[in-house]
Design an enzyme around this catalytic site. Structure first.
Site, PDB file in Angstrom:
ATOM      1  N   GLU A 162       0.992  -1.065  -0.027  1.00  0.00           N
ATOM      2  CA  GLU A 162      -0.484   0.165   0.148  1.00  0.00           C
ATOM      3  C   GLU A 162       0.539   1.036  -0.163  1.00  0.00           C
ATOM      4  OE1 GLU A 162      -2.519   1.710   2.902  1.00  0.00           O
ATOM      5  OE2 GLU A 162      -2.757  -0.838   3.084  1.00  0.00           O
ATOM      6  N   ASP A 163       2.030   1.131   0.480  1.00  0.00           N
ATOM      7  CA  ASP A 163       2.383   3.091   0.993  1.00  0.00           C
ATOM      8  C   ASP A 163       4.103   2.253   0.463  1.00  0.00           C
ATOM      9  OD1 ASP A 163       0.252   3.075   2.695  1.00  0.00           O
ATOM     10  OD2 ASP A 163       1.799   2.596   4.084  1.00  0.00           O
TER      11      ASP A 163
END
Length: 703
Positions: free
Chosen positions: A76-77
């Site tokens: 996600e990051d």
């Protein structure tokens, strides 16, 4: 600060050395991926995944779960892809990480829709592997523990989401210890002032209660000893949120809620539970109707215990829970008990089986839900059950939420039973389908093959499964009805052209569908039935007029009205619509579509033929001029007409027709027909005329 060395020391207590080494390797990979990223508190980002891994390590989760926790934010990051994780740590870990990751690369119409779709994705991943939700709950718990760095509005939003979604899921999965901490943190973040006041009140009241609690505990312990029963007696404290909810729902003061004293008795085996129940009922009188046997009929999340309420010394109410050590472990850890205590074939496995059964129901529900928001709403309904137990005619126990009706029961048996139920017998008596069920009733559903769900059922059903299935049926029914209506309208329009749908060549239908960007004839008929497309225009597309003059061909003239390709369009002289006006279309035999303004006085005459009215819109780009009538009142002076004509010319417009009307010798009315581009152009012309000294009044003529 919790470091990787602390995590490894904790893991060495129950994992193999090579598994701990693999987890350390995952830490190095995660630390490198999150290099340079910081949390709002200022600490390196990797501390968050480590803290999540620690929560799971305290639950004694397996190595893939710990690795997935350390890597749960890398997809996600960071630029790291699922494939890289699969290559380095295997598919099992990659699937877990992907299940926990949010859908960050898809654009959604609203934040609510994005949250709902993320939730839907998580639930589907959880259906494949229960560890996904355990990791997600641990992630949420650490986020809740570290909310201080966020803005107050963001804190409240996250707290609301936690209380609405995550604590009920933890409860549904039987993870009581984690649920209570999430509830307390959520309450403190959402209602900081109320939580603080309540916490202080509990602290004060605790001192006064200590003596009574001690006295009851000793009395219970002594009675067990006299009966020769082994067991631990523990005084229970109510948590802040449960106190607050009780005060709100039952309209009680703090003192009234705190007057209830709660105890838990933990024994060695099931048989002893019932013997302890007899002993405490002999010691203090039981409150009628307050006994619940969750050992014989466990809760949906696998929770088992005996609950009873007693009249204690000095008339104080006492609540007692009686359970075995095994049941206590499952009550605290729920599905995580399987990993935490390696419970064999006992409660942890049973809690997992029940969780899987629930998830199976969710999968069915998501298939019939229209979108993510509807699915989330259905799951929310499903997450707050206060159970009622009823019997099938064969004596099987069915568990439903409190307030469930006979229709909910029918859908719980099977979707087809719900869709075709016509009546119900409760305890052998015919009752209305909306009847709310009570514990212990025997319910028999009567079905008929021709029966169909009724939209009014949505007013009283309470289970998510029933609601989702009824909505799904009605949605499909609406489509079927729209297709039927569309077919009738199109056949009617084709009949005017002396054709039928069967006579139209297949190639022509395929070409028309391609032109309209539709997948099938049913989609086209549905569009006509819903009023999104006009049957006469579709008919014209399917049966082109060979006699049409070149000027009437769609491609050789500008398009003024959206969707009228190939149709004859004319503008009513009674109201002279121009681009920007609110308009309606009227289907006229031989004249095509006549466009009127919505406030045209002649519309009233056509109201008796609603089937000929169609909703129309102006095209986006129109390069043409339209005639509009203007009525200008001027003082009766020489040169007035010339002055007005000059003002119209200055506003870049032509006058097509002029008509003078002498009103009273003082004023003259000039009726002009002017060529304009749109309402903006008309407004400029009217401003230009209104600015003249001789002009008393200017307005749009209405035929």
């Amino acid at each position: 600060m919790f470091l990787i060395s602390d995590l490894c020391a904790l893991l060495e207590g129950y994992l193999e050395p090579d598994q701990v080494a693999e987890i350390y390797r995952a830490y190095l990979f995660g630390a490198e991926a999150h290099e340079g990223q910081k949390r709002l508190s200022g600490e390196p980002y990797i501390y968050h995944p480590l803290a999540v891994a620690r929560i799971l390590a305290e639950m004694r989760m397996d190595a893939p779960s710990i690795i997935a926790a350390i890597l749960h934010d890398v997809i996600e990051d960071t630029p790291t892809a699922k494939e890289q994780i699969a290559e380095k740590f295997g598919n099992e870990v990659a699937e877990l990480v992907d299940g926990v990751s949010k859908l960050t690369h898809i654009q959604f119409e609203s934040k609510a829709e994005a949250q709902a779709e993320n939730f839907r994705k998580m639930m589907l991943a959880m259906a494949r592997d229960l560890r996904v939700i355990i990791i997600k709950l641990a992630d949420r718990l650490h986020n809740m523990r570290t909310l201080e760095g966020l803005r107050p509005d963001k804190r409240r939003r996250i707290a609301r989401e936690t209380l609405d979604i995550y604590t009920p899921i933890a409860s549904r999965l039987g993870m009581n210890r984690l649920r209570l901490e999430l509830e307390d943190l959520g309450f403190a973040a959402y209602y900081p002032m109320r939580a603080r006041v309540l916490a202080e009140a509990v602290k004060k009241a605790r001192g006064n209660r200590r003596e009574i609690i001690s006295k009851i505990e000793i009395a219970l312990q002594e009675r067990l000893r006299q009966e020769g029963l082994e067991g631990r007696v523990i005084g229970r404290e109510k948590h802040l949120l449960s106190l607050y909810k009780k005060m709100r729902s039952k309209n009680l003061s703090f003192n009234e809620v705190m007057d209830v004293y709660a105890f838990r008795v933990i024994v060695d085996k099931v048989d002893t539970c019932y013997r302890v129940l007899g002993a405490v009922h002999n010691l203090y009188k039981p409150v009628p109707g307050k006994f619940k046997d969750y050992i014989a009929i466990p809760k949906a999340n696998g929770y088992q215990s005996l609950h009873t309420a007693l009249f204690g010394p000095y008339g104080v109410p006492i609540e007692v829970q009686i359970r075995t050590e095994e049941m206590d472990k499952v009550a605290e850890a729920g599905i995580a008990a399987h990993w935490l205590y390696k419970t064999g074939e006992g409660g942890g496995v049973s809690a997992q089986a029940r969780a899987r059964e629930w998830l199976k129901g969710l999968l069915e529900m998501q298939q019939s839900a229209g979108n993510s928001l509807e699915f989330l709403e259905n799951v929310k309904v499903d997450l707050f059950p206060d159970e009622v137990y009823v019997f099938t005619p064969k004596g099987e126990i069915m568990e439903l939420p409190r307030g469930a009706t006979a229709v909910d029961f029918a859908y719980d048996v099977h979707t087809d039973v719900g869709n075709s139920c016509v009546a119900v017998k409760i305890d052998r008596r015919l009752m209305p389908l909306a009847t709310r069920l009570a514990n212990g009733q025997t319910v028999e559903v009567i079905t008929a093959p021709s029966a169909r769900p009724n939209p009014t059922w949505l007013n009283f059903v309470v289970t998510a499964k029933a609601r989702a299935n009824i909505r799904n049926y009605l949605k499909n029914q609406k489509r079927d009805e729209a297709i039927g209506l569309g077919r009738r309208l199109l056949e009617q329009a084709l009949a005017d052209l002396e054709e039928t749908l069967l006579m139209v060549p297949h190639e022509r239908v395929v070409a028309a569908l391609k032109e309209m960007n539709l997948a099938s004839l049913d989609d086209l008929l549905e569009q006509i039935g819903l009023g999104n497309r006009m049957a006469p225009l579709v008919a014209r597309l399917l049966v082109p007029l060979e006699t049409a003059s070149p000027e009437q061909e769609a491609g050789s003239r500008p398009l003024y009205i959206k969707g009228t390709e190939g149709a004859v369009v004319s503008f009513a002289k009674c109201c002279r619509p121009i681009p920007g006006d609110a308009i309606m279309g009227f289907l006229s035999t031989g004249r095509g579509i006549i466009i009127h303004t919505q406030n045209c006085k002649n519309i009233a005459d056509y109201r008796k033929q609603p089937e000929k009215w169609i909703t129309v819109q102006w095209a986006d780009l129109i390069d043409a001029t339209f005639q509009v009538d203007l009525r200008v009142e001027v003082t009766n002076q020489r040169g007035a007409l010339a002055t007005v004509a000059a003002a119209v010319a200055d506003a870049d417009a032509n006058i097509d027709n002029v008509n003078l009307e002498d009103r009273d010798g003082i004023h003259t009315a000039i009726n002009l027909t002017v060529a304009v581009r749109d309402r903006v152009h008309l407004a400029r012309i009217m401003r230009s005329i209104r600015a003249l000294d001789k002009v008393v009044k200017v307005g749009r003529g209405r035929g």
